[in-house]
Structure formats: C-alpha cells, structure tokens
Design an enzyme around this catalytic site. Structure first.
Site, PDB file in Angstrom:
ATOM      1  N   HIS A   1       0.856  -1.194   0.000  1.00 34.61           N
ATOM      2  CA  HIS A   1       0.000   0.000   0.000  1.00 34.61           C
ATOM      3  C   HIS A   1       0.896   1.250   0.000  1.00 34.61           C
ATOM      4  CE1 HIS A   1      -3.839   2.043   0.413  1.00 34.61           C
ATOM      5  NE2 HIS A   1      -3.120   2.969   1.010  1.00 34.61           N
ATOM      6  N   ALA A   2       0.656   2.142  -0.960  1.00 32.02           N
ATOM      7  CA  ALA A   2       1.559   3.281  -1.166  1.00 32.02           C
ATOM      8  C   ALA A   2       1.607   4.205   0.043  1.00 32.02           C
ATOM      9  CB  ALA A   2       1.107   4.069  -2.394  1.00 32.02           C
TER      10      ALA A   2
ATOM     11  N   HIS B   1      -0.025  11.776  -5.824  1.00 27.17           N
ATOM     12  CA  HIS B   1      -0.591  11.855  -4.471  1.00 27.17           C
ATOM     13  C   HIS B   1       0.525  11.759  -3.421  1.00 27.17           C
ATOM     14  CE1 HIS B   1      -3.546  10.979  -1.209  1.00 27.17           C
ATOM     15  NE2 HIS B   1      -2.561  10.245  -0.755  1.00 27.17           N
ATOM     16  N   GLU B   2       1.371  10.761  -3.572  1.00 27.38           N
ATOM     17  CA  GLU B   2       2.441  10.551  -2.590  1.00 27.38           C
ATOM     18  C   GLU B   2       3.441  11.699  -2.608  1.00 27.38           C
ATOM     19  OE1 GLU B   2       1.992   8.460  -0.426  1.00 27.38           O
ATOM     20  OE2 GLU B   2       0.441   7.279  -1.388  1.00 27.38           O
TER      21      GLU B   2
ATOM     22  N   HIS C   1       2.507  14.526  -0.434  1.00 22.95           N
ATOM     23  CA  HIS C   1       2.925  14.369   0.964  1.00 22.95           C
ATOM     24  C   HIS C   1       4.395  14.767   1.121  1.00 22.95           C
ATOM     25  CE1 HIS C   1      -0.715  12.381   2.216  1.00 22.95           C
ATOM     26  NE2 HIS C   1      -0.529  11.301   1.492  1.00 22.95           N
TER      27      HIS C   1
ATOM     28  N   GLU D   1      -3.577  14.987   2.482  1.00 27.36           N
ATOM     29  CA  GLU D   1      -4.031  14.053   1.439  1.00 27.36           C
ATOM     30  C   GLU D   1      -4.434  14.766   0.141  1.00 27.36           C
ATOM     31  OE1 GLU D   1      -3.542  11.032   1.750  1.00 27.36           O
ATOM     32  OE2 GLU D   1      -3.168  10.936   3.898  1.00 27.36           O
TER      33      GLU D   1
ATOM     34  N   HIS E   1      -6.520   0.508   5.664  1.00 25.83           N
ATOM     35  CA  HIS E   1      -6.477   1.511   6.731  1.00 25.83           C
ATOM     36  C   HIS E   1      -7.058   1.021   8.051  1.00 25.83           C
ATOM     37  CE1 HIS E   1      -5.976   3.404   2.869  1.00 25.83           C
ATOM     38  NE2 HIS E   1      -5.442   4.450   3.449  1.00 25.83           N
TER      39      HIS E   1
ATOM     40  N   TYR F   1      -9.465  11.408   3.830  1.00 24.13           N
ATOM     41  CA  TYR F   1      -9.599  11.260   2.370  1.00 24.13           C
ATOM     42  C   TYR F   1     -10.928  11.834   1.873  1.00 24.13           C
ATOM     43  CZ  TYR F   1      -5.787   7.978   3.213  1.00 24.13           C
ATOM     44  OH  TYR F   1      -4.613   7.403   3.614  1.00 24.13           O
TER      45      TYR F   1
HETATM   46  O1  X8Z Z   1      -4.260   5.328   1.099  1.00 29.50           O
HETATM   47  C1  X8Z Z   1      -4.205   6.158   0.194  1.00 29.50           C
HETATM   48  C2  X8Z Z   1      -2.843   6.651  -0.290  1.00 29.50           C
HETATM   49  C3  X8Z Z   1      -1.848   6.714   0.797  1.00 29.50           C
HETATM   50  S1  X8Z Z   1      -2.177   7.989   1.918  1.00 29.50           S
HETATM   51  C4  X8Z Z   1      -2.332   5.719  -1.363  1.00 29.50           C
HETATM   52  N1  X8Z Z   1      -5.334   6.582  -0.400  1.00 29.50           N
HETATM   53  C5  X8Z Z   1      -6.654   6.100   0.006  1.00 29.50           C
HETATM   54  C6  X8Z Z   1      -6.842   4.632  -0.342  1.00 29.50           C
HETATM   55  O2  X8Z Z   1      -6.040   4.098  -1.113  1.00 29.50           O
HETATM   56  O3  X8Z Z   1      -7.776   4.030   0.157  1.00 29.50           O
HETATM   57  C7  X8Z Z   1      -5.406   7.579  -1.459  1.00 29.50           C
HETATM   58  C8  X8Z Z   1      -6.862   7.637  -1.835  1.00 29.50           C
HETATM   59  C9  X8Z Z   1      -7.629   6.944  -0.757  1.00 29.50           C
HETATM   60 ZN    ZN Z   2      -2.000   9.883   1.174  1.00 29.87          ZN
END
Ligand code: X8Z
Ligand code: ZN
Length: 613
Positions: free
Chosen positions: A353-354, A383-384, A387, A411, A512, A522
């Site tokens: 997960h990024a 997105h990254e 940050h 975010e 998450h 988000y």
């Molecule tokens: O978790 C993330 C990022 C890292 S902060 C990749 N996002 C959420 C997800 O993947 O559920 C970005 C969009 C929503």
């Molecule tokens: Zn993020």
C-alpha cells in the site's frame, strides 16, 4: 501503518506527523512551585526535541518493517512505538499543569496539538501498551502478507497478492471470477477479527486516560473545532455531494445491468460490490469502458500508452516530480532516489500500500510503493509526492508543527495537482494521441474523472462512520460485519456479492483498518483538492471553466501552494485554507462547479429512471 507512524512523519498516510516523544523516555519534570508561562515554553521546546528523536526511531523501525515484514521487524516496530506512545501520554499528563495559564499562541497551540496529533493513544501500563503496539504491528503485517487463494476450479488453486488482484479487478468482466477473487481476499481478513477487537479495547483505554471519551472522540478532536461540530460538518459535506453521487450511481447501475444482465444487477437495489472495477468499490475508473457515454471519441487510456512505451517506475516518478518542479518547487533530494522503494521485491514480503515518508525528519523523503505502469499508479505517485512536498516545506518547523494544517490537507496536495493532468497535458507527454475537442469528448472525460473522484465520496465517509461507532461501542464485536454492510449499503448503495456472517471481518480487508489510519482525511481531501485547484487556477490567471484549467508550469500557483505547505500545522486549518483560497470552510462548491457539465448530462440520461436503492 501503525500508529506510530503517524507520528512519524511518515507517511502519511498517516497522520502525518509527528509527534511524540523523546528518546530519552520521560517528559520534562515539573519545576518547583506553581507553573509559569516560561516553564510551559521550555516544556514545549523539550517535548518537540523528544518527539523528534522518538519519532525518528519509530519511523526507522516502521520503514524497515514495511519494506521487510518478519516477526523480528514487527517486534522492533512494536517496541519503538510503545516507547513513543508511552512518552506521548506522559507528556500529555505533564502538560495538564499548564492548562490554566495564559500562554503565548504558539505554546498554547503546540500543547493542544500534543493531545490530538497521534491517531493512537495507549494505556499508561507499559505491558498493555506493548500489547497494543504488538497487535498493531501484527495486523498491518497480516494485511501486507495477505493473499487471495481462488476456489473456482478454473483457477487451479492459484493465490494472488494484492497487486495481482488489483489487475484482475481492473480488467475482468467475468461475474463469477470477480466474486471468487472478492471472496478469497475477504477471507484473508477473518483472522484479524479477535486481534482488532482487543486493539479497540486497549486503544480506547489509552484514549480515556488522556480524557477522551474513546478513540473516535480523539480522532474527531484534531480539527480545530469541537468533535461534535466536526462530525456535523462531515454530514453537511456529504449532503452537499450526495445528489451528484446518486445520479452517478444510477447511471452506472444501468450500464452494469446491460453488461452483466438483469439477473445479476438489480434495477433499483444496491450494486454488487465486485463489479465496480475495484476490490473495495472505492473508485470506479476501471469500469469506464463499460459506462463510457460516447463511443467513437478519442481514447483516454493512458495505461495502454505507459505499458506500450515501457515506462519503468523511476520514469513514472520523474513525471510526477516534473509537475512539482514546473511550479517552481524544489527537485526531490538525491536521497529520495536512493532510499525509496518503487518496485515490489521478489524475495520478501512488504506492505505494498503506497505511502510517503520523511524517516529522519530531515528532508529524508521517500515513497514506498509497488509501482506498475498504469494510470492509477501515475495518479498515486502524484498523491504521494504531495505528501513529500509538504514534508519538504515544513521540516524545519518544531516537530509538533510538522503536520498538515489538518490531515485532509496532507491528502489533498498531490491530488489537487492531478486535477491539472488534462488530456492536453497527457498529449504533450505523448501518453494520449488525440484529445477530445467537442462536448461529447468532454462528457467522456468528466465521466472518467467522476468515476474516480465522485464515486469515492461515500466510501471516504463510511470507513470512519463504522470505526467511530466501533470505538464508541455503538457497534459491538458481535455485529462488526453486519454493521459494516449496513453502512456500505446506506452510503454507497452497494451489497456484498456473497453471503456474509460474523465469522467474516470485511473491514480488515481494507488497509487503513488493520493499519489504523484514520480515513475521514480522504473524504475531506476529495473536497479540498477542488478548492485548492480552483484557487491555484485563479492564481494562474485561468479564465474559463474550472475543468479546463491546468496550472502545469505556473510559478504563481506554485508560490501560493508553497506558502501554505510551509505553514505546516502552525495555524488553525481555516487560516491555512484562507491563505490559499480565501475561504475558511471546507465545502463542495468547487467540486460541484468542476462537474457541472456531467451533472446536467446525468440528469438528462437518468430521466425516467428510479434512482436510489
Ligand atoms: O491510502 C491512500 C494513499 C496513501 S495515503 C495511497 N489513499 C486512500 C486509499 O487508497 O484508500 C489515497 C486515496 C484513498
Ligand atoms: Zn496519502
């Protein structure tokens, strides 16, 4: 991500930032006699130093664990987090001594931030604290290592990792294959259920010890307003966008009916969750080919071009960096290129997960991501990097200010820039051959954007609706899964594709939750990014509809953005928002303005249909 990280400057997904504690272990001792403002200032300075040391230690352990999941690295991460959280709660208690004093604004603000900046609170008892961080490390490790072992005969017992699953969900249009993969992935979350239950109990205990009603109350208190007001605000925002979501849902459901058949997709009920091109049904851009408004228009398929042109991960990240430097922002440090993880290693387990990091809180920027040559990953890279640029412009502030104005801001930065990735920009990069020029082409582009941005909105809300209720005890462990699906149905209008029961723990199938990353950030970011985009476009002198604006290459827009990033959390978030946009409230007006053409089109298309579920 474990809790810890949050503090850590890490990532962000996490919270961002920072907090906590100092290496040495204990917060400064109270002076003799009554507390004074001068003592409070000294205390805060020491806490900032301690937090930085402890955060760097925990963040280092987290980086290692995230890029090499083993029992040993989990144990090291759990120990570092235990130390950090222990300091954190001790410092919060020690700071109570200053609560009645008239303090200068920075000292007062940092003491407030100290209380709310960690998304995890831990019990004062060291053994229970270590139990909590050990479970946290374990849950995240379980998610990182999870595989989906398919059951259908045709699959031959094959097990897929999350990257392979994402590809399957993006491409497959086979109802049964998708259901099998969906079920297998959710199966992998079942063993998390007892651990999560214990995690909630211990975390709530920690939250109560620092005077919050529960962990949800702690999370909602991090927005410069009373927690009840924040909760109300998220409801207000959802009501602003709900009509647009329902129009989109209605149209997409009708198109999926014609793809999969009336026996598979109901005319009026929720959509089966496995048909939306994404394992969690959170963003739907992968079903664009099924719902494309007008055929015979220029292709918008960037993934195809990335693969055909053999883009490797580094080149994709360079494309992202170039967007930021085009605005006049600094290049990424050389250590970013040396220390980041861009490619999934073949010989060990990692959390794919990024995420974005500043491991040593010293401009030590990194991303950790298993990059594939797809449009989705190109977007996530921006997105990254958003940050990372936040980290970069605030890393010289005191540790407690090294956070976003709120976590939604963090975010929203990179995402705001991706709103400037227009077809014209992609054509300049050689990733699209021809670009849409007429009204039909425009609606196609808007549909694709809405499948990503608008479809996400209820998902962005529902995750923490569930967790807030779990933390408060309104949802009990006996109803974890049932409540999850009630909420998914209510907000998103989707249903589980196969029967579920309380052996299942479907929330754990979303990163998450095992990683304890708050999710409302988000939801906020989906709205904020349009507000940021509109403000950057104004700064760039853009005239014309918002959806046609690109700020690529505009230094004025970059200067405005940089000024907000450099504020970190030094001011309440409405001031940071006002500095960039002139507004002091989050609201959906910019998002609604952006999607105005599509909304008109959807209303027309849905005329005569019974929408809703
Ligand atoms: O978790 C993330 C990022 C890292 S902060 C990749 N996002 C959420 C997800 O993947 O559920 C970005 C969009 C929503
Ligand atoms: Zn993020």
């Amino acid at each position: 991500m474990t809790p810890t990280r949050f503090f850590f400057r890490r990532l962000v997904p996490l919270t961002s930032a920072v907090l906590l504690l100092g290496g040495a272990g204990a917060p400064p001792q109270p002076a003799q006699g009554p507390p004074t403002a001068a003592e409070a200032r000294t205390f805060v300075a020491q806490v900032n130093d301690d937090i930085k040391k402890l955060t760097v230690k925990a963040s280092t352990a987290e980086w290692i664990k995230n890029t090499y999941i083993t029992d040993d690295t989990e144990r090291m991460a759990a120990a570092a987090n235990e130390e950090m959280l222990g300091y954190n709660s001790a410092a919060i208690h020690a700071a109570a001594r200053f609560s009645k004093l008239n303090l200068d604004p920075d000292t007062a603000r940092m003491l407030r931030l100290l209380r709310v900046s960690s998304p995890l609170a831990a019990p004062g008892d060291a053994a229970r604290r270590l139990e909590l961080t050990t479970i946290g490390a374990r849950l995240e490790g379980m998610y990182g290592k999870a595989k989906a072992c398919l059951q259908r005969k045709a699959a031959n017992g094959k097990c897929l990792d999350i990257e392979e699953l994402n590809v399957l969900f993006a491409k497959s249009r086979d109802f049964d294959e998708l259901a099998d993969a969906w079920t297998a992935w959710h199966q992998s979350a079942r063993p998390m259920r007892p651990l999560y239950r214990r995690y909630v109990d211990l975390a709530n205990e920690g939250a109560k010890e620092i005077d919050f009603a529960n962990m949800g109350d702690l999370w909602r208190s991090a927005y410069d307003m009373p927690p009840e007001a924040f909760e109300k605000d998220t409801d207000r925002l959802w009501e602003q966008v709900r009509p647009l979501y329902e129009e989109l849902h209605c149209y997409v459901r009708a198109q999926l009916r014609s793809t999969y058949g009336n026996d598979k997709v109901p005319a009026h009920g929720p959509i089966p969750a496995h048909l939306l091109g994404n394992l969690w049904a959170q963003e739907w851009a992968n079903v664009y080919p099924l719902v494309m408004p007008y055929k015979g228009q220029p292709s918008l398929d960037v993934s195809e071009a990335l693969a055909a042109q053999k883009y490797d991960s580094k080149r994709m990240v360079q494309v992202g960096e170039r967007f930021f430097t085009s605005l006049g922002l600094d290049p990424l440090p050389s250590t970013f290129w040396e220390r980041s993880l861009f490619v999934k290693p073949r010989d060990r387990e990692v959390v794919c997960h990024a995420s974005a990091w500043d491991v040593t809180m010293d401009n030590d920027l990194r991303i950790k991501m298993c990059i594939k040559p797809t449009e989705e990953d190109l977007t996530t890279i921006h997105h990254e990097l958003g940050h990372n640029y936040y980290f970069h412009y605030y890393y010289k502030l005191p540790a407690l200010y090294q956070q976003g104005a709120n976590d939604g801001f963090h975010e929203a930065i990179g995402d705001a820039l991706t709103l400037s990735i227009t077809p014209q920009y992609l054509k300049n990069l050689g990733l699209l051959k021809t670009i849409p020029t007429d009204e039909k082409g425009l609606i196609n582009v808007q549909m694709k954007d809405a499948l990503e941005k608008v479809a996400f909105l209820p998902f962005g809300k529902v995750i923490d609706q569930w967790r807030w209720a779990v933390f408060s005890g309104r949802i009990t462990p006996a109803h974890y899964n049932e409540a999850w699906w009630q909420m998914r149905r209510k907000y998103q209008g989707i249903n589980a594709p196969v029967a579920r029961d309380e052996q299942d723990f479907d929330p754990g199938a979303k990163y998450h939750i095992p990683a304890n990353v708050p999710y409302t950030r988000y939801f906020l970011a989906r709205l904020l990014q349009f507000q940021f985009h509109r403000a950057l476009c104004q700064a760039a002198g853009h005239k014309g509809p918002l959806h046609q604006c690109s700020v690529y290459g505009n230094k004025e827009a970059g200067a405005r953005l940089r000024a907000m990033l450099a504020m970190g959390a030094s001011k309440p978030w409405p001031e940071a928002l006002a500095a960039l946009t002139g507004q002091r409230e989050v609201d959906a007006s910019a998002l609604l303005e952006y999607f105005a053409p599509l909304r008109t089109w959807l209303k027309e298309k849905n005329r005569g249909q019974t929408c809703g579920w």
